[in-house]
Design a protein around this motif. Structure first.
Motif, PDB file in Angstrom:
ATOM      1  N   ALA A  59      97.417 -59.154 -11.174  1.00  0.00           N
ATOM      2  CA  ALA A  59      97.355 -58.379  -9.595  1.00  0.00           C
ATOM      3  C   ALA A  59      95.722 -58.587  -9.354  1.00  0.00           C
ATOM      4  O   ALA A  59      94.656 -59.296 -10.557  1.00  0.00           O
ATOM      5  N   VAL A  60      95.896 -57.979  -8.248  1.00  0.00           N
ATOM      6  CA  VAL A  60      94.322 -58.299  -7.381  1.00  0.00           C
ATOM      7  C   VAL A  60      93.510 -56.679  -7.933  1.00  0.00           C
ATOM      8  O   VAL A  60      94.183 -55.944  -7.259  1.00  0.00           O
ATOM      9  N   VAL A  61      92.224 -56.883  -8.417  1.00  0.00           N
ATOM     10  CA  VAL A  61      91.938 -55.474  -9.651  1.00  0.00           C
ATOM     11  C   VAL A  61      90.225 -55.633  -8.378  1.00  0.00           C
ATOM     12  O   VAL A  61      89.707 -56.938  -8.568  1.00  0.00           O
ATOM     13  N   PRO A  62      89.798 -55.049  -7.742  1.00  0.00           N
ATOM     14  CA  PRO A  62      88.497 -54.856  -6.789  1.00  0.00           C
ATOM     15  C   PRO A  62      86.931 -54.719  -8.006  1.00  0.00           C
ATOM     16  O   PRO A  62      87.356 -54.261  -8.543  1.00  0.00           O
ATOM     17  N   VAL A  63      86.393 -55.458  -8.236  1.00  0.00           N
ATOM     18  CA  VAL A  63      85.258 -55.395  -8.325  1.00  0.00           C
ATOM     19  C   VAL A  63      83.924 -54.115  -7.901  1.00  0.00           C
ATOM     20  O   VAL A  63      83.322 -55.936  -6.537  1.00  0.00           O
ATOM     21  N   ILE A  64      83.786 -53.751  -8.008  1.00  0.00           N
ATOM     22  CA  ILE A  64      82.434 -52.542  -7.664  1.00  0.00           C
ATOM     23  C   ILE A  64      81.320 -52.432  -8.514  1.00  0.00           C
ATOM     24  O   ILE A  64      81.014 -53.670 -10.096  1.00  0.00           O
ATOM     25  N   ASP A  65      79.656 -53.085  -7.884  1.00  0.00           N
ATOM     26  CA  ASP A  65      78.679 -53.702  -8.628  1.00  0.00           C
ATOM     27  C   ASP A  65      78.289 -52.135  -8.692  1.00  0.00           C
ATOM     28  O   ASP A  65      78.040 -51.384  -7.848  1.00  0.00           O
ATOM     29  N   LEU A  66      78.352 -51.646  -9.607  1.00  0.00           N
ATOM     30  CA  LEU A  66      77.880 -50.528 -10.163  1.00  0.00           C
ATOM     31  C   LEU A  66      75.826 -50.253  -9.554  1.00  0.00           C
ATOM     32  O   LEU A  66      75.794 -49.175  -8.640  1.00  0.00           O
ATOM     33  N   GLN A  67      75.653 -51.301 -10.128  1.00  0.00           N
ATOM     34  CA  GLN A  67      73.741 -50.943  -9.381  1.00  0.00           C
ATOM     35  C   GLN A  67      73.971 -50.955  -8.017  1.00  0.00           C
ATOM     36  O   GLN A  67      72.874 -50.335  -7.177  1.00  0.00           O
ATOM     37  N   ALA A  68      75.063 -51.988  -7.100  1.00  0.00           N
ATOM     38  CA  ALA A  68      74.656 -51.755  -5.309  1.00  0.00           C
ATOM     39  C   ALA A  68      75.335 -50.498  -5.532  1.00  0.00           C
ATOM     40  O   ALA A  68      74.798 -49.796  -4.006  1.00  0.00           O
ATOM     41  N   ARG A  69      76.565 -49.933  -5.788  1.00  0.00           N
ATOM     42  CA  ARG A  69      77.294 -48.518  -5.128  1.00  0.00           C
ATOM     43  C   ARG A  69      76.404 -47.376  -5.623  1.00  0.00           C
ATOM     44  O   ARG A  69      76.177 -46.440  -4.854  1.00  0.00           O
ATOM     45  N   PHE A  70      75.234 -47.485  -6.683  1.00  0.00           N
ATOM     46  CA  PHE A  70      73.902 -46.705  -6.532  1.00  0.00           C
ATOM     47  C   PHE A  70      72.753 -46.351  -5.738  1.00  0.00           C
ATOM     48  O   PHE A  70      72.053 -46.136  -5.083  1.00  0.00           O
ATOM     49  N   GLY A  71      72.948 -47.297  -3.759  1.00  0.00           N
ATOM     50  CA  GLY A  71      72.435 -47.895  -3.647  1.00  0.00           C
ATOM     51  C   GLY A  71      71.514 -49.070  -3.846  1.00  0.00           C
ATOM     52  O   GLY A  71      70.203 -49.258  -2.562  1.00  0.00           O
ATOM     53  N   ARG A  72      70.866 -49.554  -4.826  1.00  0.00           N
ATOM     54  CA  ARG A  72      70.181 -50.685  -5.079  1.00  0.00           C
ATOM     55  C   ARG A  72      70.553 -51.507  -4.929  1.00  0.00           C
ATOM     56  O   ARG A  72      71.725 -51.868  -4.260  1.00  0.00           O
ATOM     57  N   GLY A  73      70.075 -52.752  -4.849  1.00  0.00           N
ATOM     58  CA  GLY A  73      70.081 -54.078  -4.451  1.00  0.00           C
ATOM     59  C   GLY A  73      71.324 -54.220  -5.820  1.00  0.00           C
ATOM     60  O   GLY A  73      71.865 -54.041  -6.744  1.00  0.00           O
ATOM     61  N   PRO A  74      72.663 -55.603  -5.302  1.00  0.00           N
ATOM     62  CA  PRO A  74      72.881 -56.430  -6.432  1.00  0.00           C
ATOM     63  C   PRO A  74      72.371 -56.651  -7.151  1.00  0.00           C
ATOM     64  O   PRO A  74      71.790 -57.176  -7.743  1.00  0.00           O
ATOM     65  N   ALA A  75      73.315 -56.347  -8.350  1.00  0.00           N
ATOM     66  CA  ALA A  75      72.986 -56.288 -10.087  1.00  0.00           C
ATOM     67  C   ALA A  75      73.063 -58.004 -10.096  1.00  0.00           C
ATOM     68  O   ALA A  75      73.513 -58.971  -9.774  1.00  0.00           O
ATOM     69  N   SER A  76      71.402 -58.662 -10.665  1.00  0.00           N
ATOM     70  CA  SER A  76      72.143 -60.269 -11.434  1.00  0.00           C
ATOM     71  C   SER A  76      73.281 -60.492 -12.249  1.00  0.00           C
ATOM     72  O   SER A  76      73.149 -58.803 -13.644  1.00  0.00           O
ATOM     73  N   VAL A  77      73.730 -61.176 -12.602  1.00  0.00           N
ATOM     74  CA  VAL A  77      74.357 -61.362 -14.168  1.00  0.00           C
ATOM     75  C   VAL A  77      73.886 -61.661 -14.765  1.00  0.00           C
ATOM     76  O   VAL A  77      73.199 -62.740 -15.372  1.00  0.00           O
ATOM     77  N   GLY A  78      73.414 -61.413 -16.144  1.00  0.00           N
ATOM     78  CA  GLY A  78      73.566 -62.013 -17.463  1.00  0.00           C
ATOM     79  C   GLY A  78      74.697 -62.060 -18.398  1.00  0.00           C
ATOM     80  O   GLY A  78      75.729 -62.182 -18.437  1.00  0.00           O
ATOM     81  N   LYS A  79      74.142 -62.806 -19.791  1.00  0.00           N
ATOM     82  CA  LYS A  79      74.708 -63.346 -20.529  1.00  0.00           C
ATOM     83  C   LYS A  79      75.625 -62.003 -21.411  1.00  0.00           C
ATOM     84  O   LYS A  79      76.882 -62.147 -21.535  1.00  0.00           O
ATOM     85  N   LYS A  80      75.631 -60.212 -21.510  1.00  0.00           N
ATOM     86  CA  LYS A  80      76.241 -59.549 -21.618  1.00  0.00           C
ATOM     87  C   LYS A  80      76.732 -58.554 -20.460  1.00  0.00           C
ATOM     88  O   LYS A  80      77.433 -57.392 -20.516  1.00  0.00           O
ATOM     89  N   THR A  81      76.490 -58.912 -18.849  1.00  0.00           N
ATOM     90  CA  THR A  81      77.409 -58.558 -17.711  1.00  0.00           C
ATOM     91  C   THR A  81      78.797 -58.146 -17.993  1.00  0.00           C
ATOM     92  O   THR A  81      79.492 -59.339 -18.965  1.00  0.00           O
ATOM     93  N   CYS A  82      79.686 -57.445 -18.054  1.00  0.00           N
ATOM     94  CA  CYS A  82      81.328 -57.283 -18.591  1.00  0.00           C
ATOM     95  C   CYS A  82      81.509 -56.706 -17.163  1.00  0.00           C
ATOM     96  O   CYS A  82      80.548 -55.844 -16.368  1.00  0.00           O
ATOM     97  N   ILE A  83      82.815 -56.744 -17.124  1.00  0.00           N
ATOM     98  CA  ILE A  83      83.951 -55.424 -16.247  1.00  0.00           C
ATOM     99  C   ILE A  83      84.197 -54.372 -17.170  1.00  0.00           C
ATOM    100  O   ILE A  83      85.082 -54.888 -17.729  1.00  0.00           O
ATOM    101  N   ILE A  84      84.340 -53.327 -16.600  1.00  0.00           N
ATOM    102  CA  ILE A  84      84.929 -52.016 -17.374  1.00  0.00           C
ATOM    103  C   ILE A  84      86.032 -52.267 -15.973  1.00  0.00           C
ATOM    104  O   ILE A  84      86.184 -51.470 -15.003  1.00  0.00           O
ATOM    105  N   ILE A  85      87.528 -52.429 -16.771  1.00  0.00           N
ATOM    106  CA  ILE A  85      88.913 -51.656 -15.899  1.00  0.00           C
ATOM    107  C   ILE A  85      89.146 -50.493 -15.830  1.00  0.00           C
ATOM    108  O   ILE A  85      89.099 -50.000 -17.407  1.00  0.00           O
ATOM    109  N   PHE A  86      89.202 -49.396 -14.886  1.00  0.00           N
ATOM    110  CA  PHE A  86      89.852 -48.372 -15.368  1.00  0.00           C
ATOM    111  C   PHE A  86      90.507 -47.708 -14.801  1.00  0.00           C
ATOM    112  O   PHE A  86      90.692 -48.486 -13.132  1.00  0.00           O
ATOM    113  N   ASP A  87      90.878 -46.291 -14.363  1.00  0.00           N
ATOM    114  CA  ASP A  87      92.118 -45.691 -13.748  1.00  0.00           C
ATOM    115  C   ASP A  87      90.519 -44.684 -12.282  1.00  0.00           C
ATOM    116  O   ASP A  87      90.248 -44.317 -12.733  1.00  0.00           O
TER     117      ASP A  87
END
Length: 168
Positions: A59-87
């Motif tokens: 399935a093609v699932v869009p990924v939203i950068d929550l940091q950017a969605r809040f009007g901040r710059g794009p988030a940096s990816v770190g060791k613990k960065t993860c993606i929460i799949i939700f409905d």
């Protein structure tokens, strides 16, 4: 008054996660799974908060950068960065979305007395994105309203506007 097993079941459970030093949560009933950050395919002409799409079991699932969605710059990816799949919801239909966060913490049970309404002034996110504030000892957990924070109609409009602006 003591808490009996019958009244103890009134707690709601929230998945807690972090963005920087801030603690957020969302109703666990909307969460499908949590995956490690991996390959994300960028999609041209999308606003900053749309990181791209992932292939989740075909399935093609869009990924939203929550940091950017809040009007901040794009988030940096770190060791613990993860993606929460939700409905998410669009026109009454369930849509799978991914939300990129810095780290997932734990599942937190909050009783009705442990939550407060959203603040009346600015904060970590747009006020309409916040369902409430959960008390965790001395800290607060910002409880997101996923239907508003990830309103698919609003995000689609922002994507169209972004495409028009970049095409002009």
């Amino acid at each position: 008054m003591s808490t009996s097993p019958d009244t103890a079941g009134n707690a709601r459970q929230f998945l807690s996660f972090t963005l920087g030093s801030e603690l957020f949560g969302m109703d666990i009933r909307t969460v499908r799974e949590i995956i490690q950050h991996g390959a994300i395919t960028p999609v041209p002409l999308m606003p900053d908060f749309v990181r791209g799409v992932i292939n989740l079991r075909g399935a093609v699932v869009p990924v939203i950068d929550l940091q950017a969605r809040f009007g901040r710059g794009p988030a940096s990816v770190g060791k613990k960065t993860c993606i929460i799949i939700f409905d998410g919801q669009r026109d009454g239909e369930r849509v799978e979305l991914g939300m990129m966060v810095d780290a997932v913490s734990e599942v937190v049970a909050l009783e009705a007395g442990d939550t407060e309404p959203p603040p009346q002034f600015g904060g970590a996110a747009r006020r309409d994105f916040i369902a409430g504030m959960g008390r965790r000892g001395e800290r607060f957990l910002v409880l997101l309203d996923p239907d508003r924070a990830f309103d698919i109609g609003e995000m689609a409009s922002l994507c169209e506007a972004s495409q028009l602006a970049l095409a002009a």
